[in-house]
Every structure is written in structure tokens, then in C-alpha cells.
Design an enzyme around this catalytic site. Structure first.
Site, PDB file in Angstrom:
ATOM      1  N   ALA A 105      31.047  23.730  42.579  1.00  0.00           N
ATOM      2  CA  ALA A 105      31.904  24.566  41.718  1.00  0.00           C
ATOM      3  C   ALA A 105      31.117  25.249  40.614  1.00  0.00           C
ATOM      4  CB  ALA A 105      33.018  23.711  41.110  1.00  0.00           C
TER       5      ALA A 105
ATOM      6  N   SER B 249      42.385  28.213  33.456  1.00  0.00           N
ATOM      7  CA  SER B 249      40.944  27.963  33.531  1.00  0.00           C
ATOM      8  C   SER B 249      40.223  28.793  32.477  1.00  0.00           C
ATOM      9  CB  SER B 249      40.417  28.308  34.925  1.00  0.00           C
ATOM     10  OG  SER B 249      40.555  29.700  35.183  1.00  0.00           O
ATOM     11  N   SER B 250      39.002  28.386  32.153  1.00  0.00           N
ATOM     12  CA  SER B 250      38.258  29.082  31.109  1.00  0.00           C
ATOM     13  C   SER B 250      38.043  30.546  31.504  1.00  0.00           C
ATOM     14  CB  SER B 250      36.907  28.401  30.870  1.00  0.00           C
ATOM     15  OG  SER B 250      36.126  28.425  32.046  1.00  0.00           O
TER      16      SER B 250
ATOM     17  N   VAL C 243      43.360  34.842  32.093  1.00  0.00           N
ATOM     18  CA  VAL C 243      44.199  35.691  31.255  1.00  0.00           C
ATOM     19  C   VAL C 243      45.210  34.876  30.447  1.00  0.00           C
ATOM     20  CG1 VAL C 243      45.991  36.113  32.997  1.00  0.00           C
ATOM     21  CG2 VAL C 243      45.492  37.859  31.294  1.00  0.00           C
TER      22      VAL C 243
ATOM     23  N   LEU D 105      45.374  29.465  36.796  1.00  0.00           N
ATOM     24  CA  LEU D 105      46.070  29.418  35.515  1.00  0.00           C
ATOM     25  C   LEU D 105      45.424  28.409  34.576  1.00  0.00           C
ATOM     26  CD1 LEU D 105      49.825  29.468  36.603  1.00  0.00           C
ATOM     27  CD2 LEU D 105      48.556  31.309  35.523  1.00  0.00           C
TER      28      LEU D 105
ATOM     29  N   GLU E 124      36.380  46.333  37.519  1.00  0.00           N
ATOM     30  CA  GLU E 124      37.648  45.621  37.708  1.00  0.00           C
ATOM     31  C   GLU E 124      38.551  46.374  38.684  1.00  0.00           C
ATOM     32  OE1 GLU E 124      41.137  43.554  34.969  1.00  0.00           O
ATOM     33  OE2 GLU E 124      39.950  45.203  34.163  1.00  0.00           O
TER      34      GLU E 124
ATOM     35  N   SER F  31      34.681  29.518  45.992  1.00  0.00           N
ATOM     36  CA  SER F  31      34.491  30.963  45.866  1.00  0.00           C
ATOM     37  C   SER F  31      35.681  31.591  45.142  1.00  0.00           C
ATOM     38  CB  SER F  31      34.282  31.587  47.253  1.00  0.00           C
ATOM     39  OG  SER F  31      33.890  32.941  47.126  1.00  0.00           O
TER      40      SER F  31
ATOM     41  N   LYS G 257      37.630  37.575  44.181  1.00  0.00           N
ATOM     42  CA  LYS G 257      36.828  38.737  43.777  1.00  0.00           C
ATOM     43  C   LYS G 257      35.645  38.965  44.722  1.00  0.00           C
ATOM     44  CE  LYS G 257      38.195  38.581  38.939  1.00  0.00           C
ATOM     45  NZ  LYS G 257      39.360  37.721  39.205  1.00  0.00           N
TER      46      LYS G 257
END
Length: 625
Positions: free
Chosen positions: A364, A452-453, A456, A450, A550, A407, A410
Site C-alpha cells: 500500500a 483517507s489522507s 476531499v 472516504l 485532473e 492501485s 486514476k
């Protein structure tokens, strides 16, 4: 000495002292009344003739003081009620003195006893107020009191100042108010200053905390003021009005926490995903990036599977310390090995796998913050691509049974360096999967996780707490979301389902519009969105424009070919991969670019070997050749 005396007296000793003081005040008041009367009536009897009257009245005063409960009043609680009882005490003493005067001394005029009662009220009240002031000063000088600045000199601020003036641990210093008519005035015993003077006041008066006593203004306005004050380096707290606290008015708009199901746009799947204990029980597992949000949740769920040993690898000292401490508290008897190091260190990774006989690797560790990797191309490619190659090669040589790469969505037709680095890492693992006979290599592709460092959700929460605005890159942006718990379970399941070269994805339903998410979080925090329809709303959603690299919409699959797994919510993607020669060429060119600090060459490697989206801006315009 004085501080010791004030703090060492027992309750009974204090009551006796108060009673004796009241008795002394009776004698002083009667003598004072006689002296005043003597000024206009020289025919008064001598003082020695009045001693029996003074002594008897003093004894009656002791009984009256105890009857009215005056010795039981603490100095800090002496208020209007106490003054009323003091007046009753003085009246009883005066009536008793009139009666005693008839039998114990020559007759005295009634006005003398009226003066006696008035003087006794003044003395009985005054000595307590003076004693309270002196005691508080002595007591407070022996304490390290918190110095408070009150922002808002209105009704709530004044009530707060009065309340704090009786507190032994807090010292209200002054007011600050935006109203020019109050500035330079003295309110509730404290001077009122302009907001522009706050930095100077905080420094000169050694302010420890600023209390915002302005309940009439909106929460976002309070949040903005608090944010500005915190930048000065002072602790800030907000206070509702006292009327709100006791229910005189609505305390605050009811806050309804936003349901995770609403944020995800679907039902949560933790209860639907099968258990994985059988695949990891009694095994020896290595988790890289163990201190991160995904890695730490992986470790928590692994602990529940009762593995024989868990090796935690991370290059963040704080992250590694935190997760190791948490896991040892959860499972004190388990073998937990913290390793502070980088996956790029092949020698270290090989020694760890050999010494701890690792059977499964959950990889990870990665740089995943899109703008940061975009600005640090070589570091991002080195850590995400070369690091994966180093770790995967070592795992194959050590005979590890399973290797799972974490992974990202993105990586699908990426338009940025971070996504391209994750896709190259996937291609590296897919290549090894085709040539490995012992180790089963697989990959798990996530949507946005949701909480996670760098995600958003924490960003929106921080912006809402500051009073806004909430920033949105584009009104049309959508994203797939999953919880940290779902993400960790998917990784663990992938290890049990893997056959080799698999790419697992979770059926996450429909993508969620980020604008809708922002609105839900604002309204869930108890505020309203400020826009053209509601110009008086609390928090504005501000569109900042798409960041470099983005996408408007993320994807989970490169091709639409899907294979089934033992669980209907977990899908296996069937995707193309590069040959061994192509991967070797790509890695050789990438290593050359990193060694030569050549960012342009690194971007050329991406452009040549990674399938990218139509709006790619980070990877160049060169099509794969």
C-alpha cells in the site's frame, strides 16, 4: 503565609471566625451609634454604664447571626440574598438592644437604636465584601490563572465577564468589540478595545485564550473570526448566549450527520463482503505503507484474522509509531514488527522477508496526492514505479506466496503523473505475474476512499469548520467513493481470490457528483449554501477550475471485459499488458531519467508506454508508439 492561612482553614474554623466577626461588628456598631448620638446629646451616661448593654447585645447578635445563617455564607457566594439576611440580622439586634436597654442601662433615645441598625447593616455587609476581595486576591496570586480576552461586549459578553470574575482559575482581562461606540469604554469593569488591537493585547497582556461571545452572528462568521485569531497563535473558543443555554431560545439549528450511504451514493458493502480470516489466519504478512490511512486499516482488519506475524513497513516515523502502538493495544500477544524504511531499499526488504519468512505482501506504500506528485515527477515515479518493481522482485525471489498491489482508479487512462505512475506499477506487476511460478501477483483498483489522507472529505470538513468557502474544481466533477473499511476488505479478499495477474475492482454503483457531496456536507453541518437563490446563506461553494492533470470523471476499467469472482460485488478485469521486453525498456528509460534528474524524459516514458485520456495534460501530447 497569607495564602497558606486562607487555604488551610477548615469549614468549621471559617464559620467560627465569621461568627466572631459579626459579634465584633455588633459592638462596634453600637459604640459608633452612641458616639454619633453623643455629638448632639451631651447628657448620655458614661460608657462604663453601657458595658452590660453592649455585652448583652453582642451575645444576642451572635445568636441572630447563627439563626440567619450568615456564618454559613461563603464569601464568594455573598450576594443580594446575603445582604437581605444581614439587614434582618441588624433589625433583630436593634430590637433586642431596645428591650435590653430597659433593664440593663439608663434609658437611651430610640433614634440611637435606629442608627445602630443602619451602621450594623453597613458594617456587616462591608466586612464581607472587603474580606472577599482580599481573600480572592491572596488566593489568586497563589494560582496560575488563565488570562482571557472576551470578543464581544454585548449582553452575553457582559454576563460572561461577571461569571468569570468569581472564578478562581480564569482572569478576564478586557473586551474587544466591533462597535465603535463601545470602544475605549469600561463595561462590566473591563475596558473595551478595537479588534485591530488584538495582536498587541495578546502579546502585552499575555492572553491565553480568546472567547467569542457573539451568539447573534452566524456560525460561519464566528468560524472565520476564529480562524483569523488562531493564526495569531491564540486558543479560541465560541460561546452561545446564556438564554440559549437554558432553552429560552433555540440553541442552534439541529445538525443531522450526513449518512455514509448518501455520500457513497449506494449502500455500504462491509456486511455483504465475505470474511477473509481463513486466508490470513496463522500466516506471516508484510504491509507496506502501514502508517497510511489504507495501510493502517489493513493492519486493523488483519489483526482480527489472527495472523502469526505482521511486519509493518513505513518511512514515516510518526505513522509507524501510531499504528504499532494501536495494534499492540488491540492484540498484545501477537508478533508485530515495525520496520522504519523504504521499499526502494532492496537489501532491507530482502532481509525482512527472509528473517520473518513472509508469506504475503500487501503493498500500500505510494505517493498518492495528485498535485504534489505532479510537482515532484521524479520522486513520485521512483517511489510508485521503481519501488513496486524492487519490492515485487524481492517477493518473487523470497518465495512469497501472494503479492497484492494497491492501485487507484486514476491509473485508468491517466491524465496526471500520479495516475500514470500507478498504471506503470500495475504493468510491472502484470509482467511479473506472467513469468512467476511461485508467487501469485494481483492488483486492487480503488475509487476515492472516504476519509483517507488527502481526500476531499477531510478538506471539505476543514473548510466548513473555517466558515467557508468550500472549493470545488468544476461543477460537473464526479468520483467513485468507497469507505476505508471497504477498501481494506477488498485488498484482503483479492489475496484470497487471486490466480495471478488479476485486477480486482469493487462494484461501487454510480459515481457521485462532488458538488452534491459539498452541498450535503454543508447542510449536514447545520448550515445553508450561499448561492444566487439563497444570497443570505452561510457558506459559499467556490469553483476554482480543474487542477493540472485532473479529470472530470474517473474510470475503473480500461477495457470492458469482466470476469466473475466468488462474490458478485467484486469484479475481475481482463486487461492487456506489456511484454517483458517492453517493460524492461520502460523501466530502463525511467531509471535513466531518474538518475539524470531528467523530468522531460520521465514524462516521455509515460507518454510512450501508458494509455492516457483525451484530456491528458500532465503526460504530454505524445501518443504511445
Amino acid at each position: 503565609m497569607l495564602y497558606w492561612l486562607v487555604t488551610s482553614l477548615t469549614r468549621a474554623q471559617k464559620q467560627v471566625l465569621f461568627l466572631l466577626t459579626d459579634m465584633a461588628m455588633v459592638g462596634v456598631a453600637l459604640v459608633s451609634a452612641l458616639a454619633l448620638n453623643a455629638a448632639v446629646n451631651p447628657d448620655l451616661p458614661g460608657l462604663w454604664q453601657l458595658v452590660p448593654l453592649i455585652a448583652a447585645t453582642t451575645l444576642v447578635g451572635a445568636a441572630a447571626s447563627w439563626y440567619f445563617g450568615l456564618p454559613k455564607f461563603t464569601l464568594n457566594a455573598y450576594d443580594t440574598r446575603g445582604i437581605t439576611r444581614t439587614a434582618g440580622f441588624a433589625a433583630v439586634c436593634a430590637i433586642a438592644a431596645v428591650a435590653l436597654n430597659r433593664v440593663l442601662s439608663p434609658a437611651l433615645a430610640l433614634p440611637l437604636f435606629f442608627n445602630f441598625a443602619l451602621i450594623l447593616v453597613v458594617l456587616g455587609t462591608s466586612w464581607r465584601l472587603i474580606a472577599r476581595y482580599l481573600t480572592l486576591e491572596i488566593y489568586r496570586r497563589g494560582l496560575n490563572r488563565m488570562r482571557v480576552l472576551i470578543y464581544g461586549a454585548g449582553q452575553t459578553g457582559q454576563q460572561l465577564a461577571v461569571a468569570l470574575s468569581h472564578d478562581n482559575k480564569i482572569d478576564p482581562i478586557c473586551f474587544v468589540d466591533d462597535n465603535p461606540t463601545l470602544q475605549s469604554q469600561v463595561v462590566a469593569g473591563l475596558r473595551v478595545h478595537a479588534p485591530s488591537a488584538i495582536p498587541e493585547i495578546i502579546q502585552r497582556r499575555s492572553i491565553d485564550r480568546v472567547v467569542l461571545a457573539m451568539p447573534s452572528i452566524s456560525q460561519p462568521q464566528i468560524a472565520r473570526i476564529a480562524h483569523k485569531l488562531r493564526t495569531i497563535g491564540c486558543e479560541v473558543h465560541a460561546l452561545p448566549s446564556f438564554a440559549e443555554l437554558v432553552g429560552e431560545r433555540e440553541l442552534r439549528k439541529s445538525v443531522t450527520p450526513v449518512s455514509l450511504n448518501d455520500l457513497l451514493g449506494r449502500n455500504r458493502l462491509e456486511s455483504e463482503l465475505p470474511g477473509v480470516s481463513h486466508a490470513y489466519s496463522g500466516r506471516r504478512i508484510m504491509v507496506t505503507g502501514a502508517g497510511g490511512s489504507i495501510g493502517s486499516e489493513l493492519c486493523r482488519q488483519l489483526i482480527a484474522c489472527k495472523p502469526e506475524c505482521v511486519v509493518l513497513v513505513d518511512h514515516s516515523e510518526l505513522g509507524l509509531y501510531s499504528i504499532e502502538k494501536e495494534l499492540r493495544e488491540l492484540e498484545a500477544g501477537m508478533s508485530i514488527v515495525p520496520i522504519l524504511g523504504s521499499v526502494l531499499d532492496a537489501t532491507l526488504m530482502a532481509r525482512i522477508m527472509r528473517d520473518h519468512r513472509i508469506e504475503a505482501v500487501l503493498h500500500a506504500a505510494a505517493y498518492k496526492h495528485l498535485p504534489l506528485v505532479e510537482c515532484n515527477v521524479l520522486s513520485g515515479m521512483n517511489n510508485n514505479v521503481i519501488g513496486t518493481k524492487v519490492l515485487a522482485d524481492v517477493a518473487r525471489e523470497a518465495g512469497v506466496e501472494r503479492f497484492i498491489l494497491v492501485s487507484s482508479d486514476k491509473a485508468v487512462r491517466p491524465t496526471n503523473v500520479m495516475g500514470a505512475s500507478k498504471r506503470l506499477a500495475e504493468l510491472v506487476v502484470q509482467d511479473l505475474a506472467t513469468r512467476s511460478t511461485g508467487t501469485r501477483f494481483s492488483m486492487v483498483r480503488f475509487g476515492n476512499v472516504l476519509g483517507s489522507s488527502g481526500s476531499v472529505i477531510p478538506l471539505f470538513e476543514e473548510q466548513i469548520a473555517r466558515g467557508g468557502p468550500v472549493t470545488l474544481t468544476d461543477p460537473k466533477v464526479t468520483r467513485y467513493f468507497m469507505t476505508i473499511s471497504e477498501a481494506a476488505r477488498l485488498v484482503l479478499l483479492a489475496g484470497s481470490f487471486a490466480r495471478g495477474g488479476d485486477v480486482f475492482v469493487l462494484d461501487m454503483g454510480e459515481p457521485v457528483p462532488i458538488k452534491k457531496l459539498a452541498r450535503q456536507m454543508i447542510e449536514g453541518a447545520g448550515y445553508t449554501v450561499r448561492d444566487d437563490k439563497t444570497p443570505d446563506g452561510d457558506i459559499e461553494i467556490e469553483v476554482t477550475g480543474l487542477r493540472k492533470g485532473e479529470k472530470l470523471h474517473e474510470e475503473l476499467l480500461i477495457s470492458q471485459d469482466m470476469l466473475t469472482t466468488p462474490h458478485h460485488k467484486i469484479l475481475r478485469a481482463q486487461e492487456g499488458f506489456l511484454s517483458e521486453f517492453e517493460i524492461a525498456t520502460a523501466l530502463k528509460d525511467l531509471r535513466t531519467a531518474i538518475a539524470g534528474l531528467d523530468e522531460t524524459q520521465a514524462r516521455d516514458v509515460i507518454a510512450r508506454w501508458v494509455e492516457h485520456g483525451e484530456d491528458a495534460s500532465a503526460t504530454g501530447e505524445v501518443q504511445r508508439g
